[in-house]
Design a protein around this motif. Structure first.
Motif, PDB file in Angstrom:
ATOM      1  N   ALA A 181     146.573  80.562 -26.056  1.00 36.52           N
ATOM      2  CA  ALA A 181     145.891  81.653 -26.737  1.00 36.52           C
ATOM      3  C   ALA A 181     144.913  82.300 -25.762  1.00 36.52           C
ATOM      4  O   ALA A 181     144.053  81.624 -25.212  1.00 36.52           O
ATOM      5  CB  ALA A 181     145.147  81.113 -27.957  1.00 36.52           C
ATOM      6  N   PRO A 182     145.047  83.611 -25.516  1.00 37.05           N
ATOM      7  CA  PRO A 182     144.126  84.249 -24.565  1.00 37.05           C
ATOM      8  C   PRO A 182     142.686  84.135 -25.039  1.00 37.05           C
ATOM      9  O   PRO A 182     142.390  84.391 -26.208  1.00 37.05           O
ATOM     10  CB  PRO A 182     144.579  85.710 -24.552  1.00 37.05           C
ATOM     11  CG  PRO A 182     145.970  85.694 -25.092  1.00 37.05           C
ATOM     12  CD  PRO A 182     146.028  84.553 -26.048  1.00 37.05           C
ATOM     13  N   SER A 183     141.790  83.719 -24.162  1.00 36.79           N
ATOM     14  CA  SER A 183     140.386  83.640 -24.524  1.00 36.79           C
ATOM     15  C   SER A 183     139.662  84.930 -24.163  1.00 36.79           C
ATOM     16  O   SER A 183     138.626  85.243 -24.723  1.00 36.79           O
ATOM     17  CB  SER A 183     139.712  82.451 -23.830  1.00 36.79           C
ATOM     18  OG  SER A 183     139.867  82.545 -22.426  1.00 36.79           O
ATOM     19  N   VAL A 196     149.823  85.046 -13.258  1.00 37.30           N
ATOM     20  CA  VAL A 196     149.415  84.088 -12.227  1.00 37.30           C
ATOM     21  C   VAL A 196     148.867  82.852 -12.924  1.00 37.30           C
ATOM     22  O   VAL A 196     148.062  82.960 -13.863  1.00 37.30           O
ATOM     23  CB  VAL A 196     148.322  84.666 -11.303  1.00 37.30           C
ATOM     24  CG1 VAL A 196     147.904  83.635 -10.256  1.00 37.30           C
ATOM     25  CG2 VAL A 196     148.796  85.945 -10.631  1.00 37.30           C
ATOM     26  N   ASP A 197     149.278  81.681 -12.474  1.00 41.74           N
ATOM     27  CA  ASP A 197     148.695  80.425 -12.948  1.00 41.74           C
ATOM     28  C   ASP A 197     147.464  80.154 -12.096  1.00 41.74           C
ATOM     29  O   ASP A 197     147.569  79.677 -10.961  1.00 41.74           O
ATOM     30  CB  ASP A 197     149.716  79.280 -12.812  1.00 41.74           C
ATOM     31  CG  ASP A 197     149.219  77.982 -13.420  1.00 41.74           C
ATOM     32  OD1 ASP A 197     147.987  77.801 -13.526  1.00 41.74           O
ATOM     33  OD2 ASP A 197     150.057  77.128 -13.753  1.00 41.74           O
ATOM     34  N   THR A 198     146.287  80.467 -12.630  1.00 41.85           N
ATOM     35  CA  THR A 198     145.066  80.369 -11.823  1.00 41.85           C
ATOM     36  C   THR A 198     144.708  78.927 -11.484  1.00 41.85           C
ATOM     37  O   THR A 198     144.029  78.683 -10.489  1.00 41.85           O
ATOM     38  CB  THR A 198     143.884  81.022 -12.552  1.00 41.85           C
ATOM     39  OG1 THR A 198     143.642  80.344 -13.789  1.00 41.85           O
ATOM     40  CG2 THR A 198     144.167  82.490 -12.831  1.00 41.85           C
ATOM     41  N   GLN A 199     145.165  77.990 -12.302  1.00 44.36           N
ATOM     42  CA  GLN A 199     144.907  76.584 -11.979  1.00 44.36           C
ATOM     43  C   GLN A 199     145.753  76.145 -10.799  1.00 44.36           C
ATOM     44  O   GLN A 199     145.277  75.443  -9.896  1.00 44.36           O
ATOM     45  CB  GLN A 199     145.172  75.703 -13.198  1.00 44.36           C
ATOM     46  CG  GLN A 199     144.192  75.937 -14.341  1.00 44.36           C
ATOM     47  CD  GLN A 199     144.430  74.996 -15.499  1.00 44.36           C
ATOM     48  OE1 GLN A 199     145.318  74.140 -15.482  1.00 44.36           O
ATOM     49  NE2 GLN A 199     143.627  75.152 -16.550  1.00 44.36           N
ATOM     50  N   ALA A 200     147.018  76.585 -10.772  1.00 43.60           N
ATOM     51  CA  ALA A 200     147.906  76.202  -9.674  1.00 43.60           C
ATOM     52  C   ALA A 200     147.438  76.790  -8.348  1.00 43.60           C
ATOM     53  O   ALA A 200     147.559  76.150  -7.295  1.00 43.60           O
ATOM     54  CB  ALA A 200     149.337  76.647  -9.984  1.00 43.60           C
ATOM     55  N   VAL A 201     146.914  78.022  -8.380  1.00 47.75           N
ATOM     56  CA  VAL A 201     146.458  78.658  -7.133  1.00 47.75           C
ATOM     57  C   VAL A 201     144.976  78.398  -6.876  1.00 47.75           C
ATOM     58  O   VAL A 201     144.425  78.882  -5.887  1.00 47.75           O
ATOM     59  CB  VAL A 201     146.723  80.177  -7.153  1.00 47.75           C
ATOM     60  CG1 VAL A 201     148.215  80.454  -7.304  1.00 47.75           C
ATOM     61  CG2 VAL A 201     145.939  80.870  -8.265  1.00 47.75           C
ATOM     62  N   GLN A 240     138.399  82.428 -10.903  1.00 39.94           N
ATOM     63  CA  GLN A 240     137.692  83.700 -11.038  1.00 39.94           C
ATOM     64  C   GLN A 240     138.624  84.906 -10.928  1.00 39.94           C
ATOM     65  O   GLN A 240     138.165  86.055 -10.857  1.00 39.94           O
ATOM     66  CB  GLN A 240     136.601  83.827  -9.962  1.00 39.94           C
ATOM     67  CG  GLN A 240     135.614  82.687  -9.925  1.00 39.94           C
ATOM     68  CD  GLN A 240     136.102  81.505  -9.090  1.00 39.94           C
ATOM     69  OE1 GLN A 240     137.065  81.628  -8.344  1.00 39.94           O
ATOM     70  NE2 GLN A 240     135.427  80.369  -9.239  1.00 39.94           N
ATOM     71  N   LEU A 241     139.932  84.690 -10.908  1.00 44.85           N
ATOM     72  CA  LEU A 241     140.878  85.768 -10.646  1.00 44.85           C
ATOM     73  C   LEU A 241     140.721  86.928 -11.637  1.00 44.85           C
ATOM     74  O   LEU A 241     140.775  88.102 -11.252  1.00 44.85           O
ATOM     75  CB  LEU A 241     142.314  85.245 -10.683  1.00 44.85           C
ATOM     76  CG  LEU A 241     143.412  86.289 -10.435  1.00 44.85           C
ATOM     77  CD1 LEU A 241     143.284  86.880  -9.034  1.00 44.85           C
ATOM     78  CD2 LEU A 241     144.797  85.668 -10.625  1.00 44.85           C
ATOM     79  N   GLY A 242     140.527  86.627 -12.930  1.00 42.09           N
ATOM     80  CA  GLY A 242     140.419  87.678 -13.925  1.00 42.09           C
ATOM     81  C   GLY A 242     139.267  88.629 -13.628  1.00 42.09           C
ATOM     82  O   GLY A 242     139.422  89.858 -13.681  1.00 42.09           O
ATOM     83  N   THR A 243     138.107  88.080 -13.294  1.00 46.81           N
ATOM     84  CA  THR A 243     136.940  88.904 -12.980  1.00 46.81           C
ATOM     85  C   THR A 243     137.159  89.706 -11.710  1.00 46.81           C
ATOM     86  O   THR A 243     136.846  90.903 -11.644  1.00 46.81           O
ATOM     87  CB  THR A 243     135.695  88.016 -12.834  1.00 46.81           C
ATOM     88  OG1 THR A 243     135.440  87.366 -14.090  1.00 46.81           O
ATOM     89  CG2 THR A 243     134.479  88.837 -12.440  1.00 46.81           C
ATOM     90  N   SER A 256     144.096  83.274 -20.329  1.00 48.36           N
ATOM     91  CA  SER A 256     144.329  82.358 -21.442  1.00 48.36           C
ATOM     92  C   SER A 256     143.500  81.101 -21.253  1.00 48.36           C
ATOM     93  O   SER A 256     142.982  80.822 -20.162  1.00 48.36           O
ATOM     94  CB  SER A 256     145.807  82.000 -21.544  1.00 48.36           C
ATOM     95  OG  SER A 256     146.158  81.092 -20.520  1.00 48.36           O
ATOM     96  N   ALA A 257     143.372  80.325 -22.333  1.00 44.42           N
ATOM     97  CA  ALA A 257     142.618  79.082 -22.263  1.00 44.42           C
ATOM     98  C   ALA A 257     143.221  78.108 -21.259  1.00 44.42           C
ATOM     99  O   ALA A 257     142.520  77.266 -20.698  1.00 44.42           O
ATOM    100  CB  ALA A 257     142.548  78.438 -23.650  1.00 44.42           C
ATOM    101  N   SER A 258     144.531  78.224 -21.010  1.00 44.07           N
ATOM    102  CA  SER A 258     145.191  77.325 -20.064  1.00 44.07           C
ATOM    103  C   SER A 258     145.195  77.878 -18.645  1.00 44.07           C
ATOM    104  O   SER A 258     145.799  77.293 -17.755  1.00 44.07           O
ATOM    105  CB  SER A 258     146.633  77.069 -20.510  1.00 44.07           C
ATOM    106  OG  SER A 258     147.351  78.288 -20.586  1.00 44.07           O
ATOM    107  N   GLY A 259     144.513  79.028 -18.413  1.00 37.70           N
ATOM    108  CA  GLY A 259     144.367  79.535 -17.061  1.00 37.70           C
ATOM    109  C   GLY A 259     145.444  80.498 -16.609  1.00 37.70           C
ATOM    110  O   GLY A 259     145.595  80.724 -15.406  1.00 37.70           O
ATOM    111  N   ILE A 260     146.189  81.086 -17.540  1.00 29.10           N
ATOM    112  CA  ILE A 260     147.205  82.062 -17.164  1.00 29.10           C
ATOM    113  C   ILE A 260     146.591  83.459 -17.158  1.00 29.10           C
ATOM    114  O   ILE A 260     146.097  83.944 -18.182  1.00 29.10           O
ATOM    115  CB  ILE A 260     148.414  82.024 -18.118  1.00 29.10           C
ATOM    116  CG1 ILE A 260     149.027  80.619 -18.132  1.00 29.10           C
ATOM    117  CG2 ILE A 260     149.452  83.054 -17.705  1.00 29.10           C
ATOM    118  CD1 ILE A 260     149.531  80.144 -16.780  1.00 29.10           C
TER     119      ILE A 260
END
Length: 431
Positions: free
Chosen positions: A376-378, A304-309, A313-316, A224-228
């Motif tokens: 919103a998922p990007s 996963v909150d990628t900003q918190a962790v 690049q987690l999605g890739t 998502s745009a917020s890094g989820i």
């Protein structure tokens, strides 16, 4: 590359999704039409690159567009050949539930954009009666299909009982023929109505003159745009209806030990991938029963909150670890992949690959105000199941069954029959 800009916002008297789709096909431009799960807006992009580039998907680096990957794509991101087709969003049209249309152009080729707009106006001016109408298809006989599939399942079960692997997914095809070239957009629209919780798509590939249509319930990865970050473990299949046609309640679904173990294997693999990259902070919800059209599945959701962790690049990374998932391949992955290559007589092509929009603003314009625009998922990539390939007047449907050492070959055949019905029911209704 020029920034996005809105060139029109019009009503339904102006070009429709069908107009855009037919214009792209007339000009030989690749195009993708989709609707995200539980949303209303329909998105369509057109690429002016008639030969699509093959890429190794990097969700952080790719521009706005749409990706579609074949099943045979063990992408390590380093020494493996790039096989994912990437469709750059030179035209991006959004068709909202309130009938408004918003179009954006992001391209370095103004000549192509001018050509497309001119052709679009011509297409939109044609009378509706001139459009191809969907027709009811006729099954193409394959009298040995069931015996062939049951024998292959028996061989796979024997291999698992010998301890060669723990799970494998064997697929099969079913072919039907239309009297005339079917209206892909009409099929897409009907799938959107019938399966509101699925990711519904239609993709035109001029290089092979194929159209792939699907209504898949299985999310592979999304950012998502917020890094989820999100992914899903989905396996186990049963009918969503009782023998008398009464809908089943998800809370009362009964699952066999074989189905529970099959879904648990998929979940374990996701957790093993998290462990491989030393990720411990994730949320797990499930397993629980979900309804996907005429079927029920067991599903577990991970986020996963990628900003918190601090892992943007987690999605890739997870995409490369997960594909092909054990839900469409098996475990161990290499042994299952090898068995599939030995026993399946067809080329899966894009079936059991993945597809979806990348770095696209997918917010549902039908909802105003937005619940939370930042969520919103990007980028949203889905496992390409419940799909069919259109080549002229012939459609090829694909379906697979997850096998374990407890599988009964005849029951697995029936499972693939139920999965084929996901699309066949809609084809027959539209026809």
């Amino acid at each position: 590359m020029q920034p996005d800009f809105v060139i029109n916002s019009v009503r339904t008297s102006q070009p429709t999704a069908l107009d855009y789709w037919e214009t792209a096909r007339t000009l030989g431009f690749p195009s993708a039409l989709w609707r995200l799960p539980n949303q209303h807006d329909k998105h369509l992009i057109v690429s002016f690159e008639k030969t699509l580039p093959r890429v190794s998907v990097d969700l952080e680096e790719l521009p706005a567009g749409f990706a579609i990957s074949p099943f045979d794509n063990l992408d390590t991101g380093t020494d493996s050949p790039a096989r994912t087709l990437f469709m750059r969003a030179d035209i991006h049209a959004i068709f909202a539930q309130n009938k408004s249309v918003q179009q954006r152009v992001t391209t370095v080729s103004e000549d192509d954009a001018r050509q497309f707009r001119k052709a679009l106006a011509t297409t939109a001016a044609q009378p509706a009666a001139a459009r191809p109408a969907p027709t009811r298809p006729t099954p193409l006989p394959d009298p040995e299909a069931q015996e062939r599939y049951v024998q292959n399942v028996a061989k796979a079960v024997a291999a698992m009982q010998r301890g060669e692997l723990r799970k494998v997914v064997l697929s099969r095809t079913k072919r039907v023929a239309f009297d005339d070239v079917p209206n892909a957009v009409a099929l897409f629209d009907k799938l959107c109505t019938t399966y509101p919780t699925a990711f519904v798509s239609a993709v035109y590939l001029p290089e092979t003159d194929q159209i792939w249509i699907s209504a898949t319930p299985e999310r592979l990865v999304s950012n998502s745009a917020s890094g989820i970050f999100q992914t899903v473990s989905l396996a186990g299949t049963q009918s969503a209806y009782e023998p008398d046609g009464t809908p089943k309640r998800p809370s009362e679904a009964m699952w066999s030990q074989k189905e529970i173990e099959e879904q648990a294997l998929v979940s374990r693999y996701i957790i093993e991938c998290f462990k491989r990259i030393r990720l411990r902070e994730y949320t797990e919800e499930g397993p629980k029963t979900i309804i996907a059209g005429n079927l029920m599945h067991l599903s577990t959701f991970y986020s996963v909150d990628t900003q918190a962790v601090r892992y943007p690049q987690l999605g890739t990374v997870m995409l490369r670890l997960l594909h092909p998932t054990s839900a469409v391949c098996g475990m161990p992955r290499d042994a299952a992949f090898s068995l599939i290559k030995r026993h399946e007589t067809h080329d899966r092509e894009f079936y059991a690959g993945f597809l979806g929009p990348i770095n696209i603003d997918n917010r549902d314009l039908s909802e105003a105000p937005y619940p939370d625009p930042e969520d919103a998922p990007s980028s949203s990539l889905f496992v390409h199941i419940r799909c069919m390939k259109l080549e002229g007047t012939v459609a090829t449907l694909y379906a697979g069954a997850g096998l374990t050492e407890d599988s009964v070959p005849e029951r697995e055949w029936q499972e693939t029959e139920m999965k084929c019905q996901t699309l066949l029911n809609v084809i027959n209704e539209v026809g």
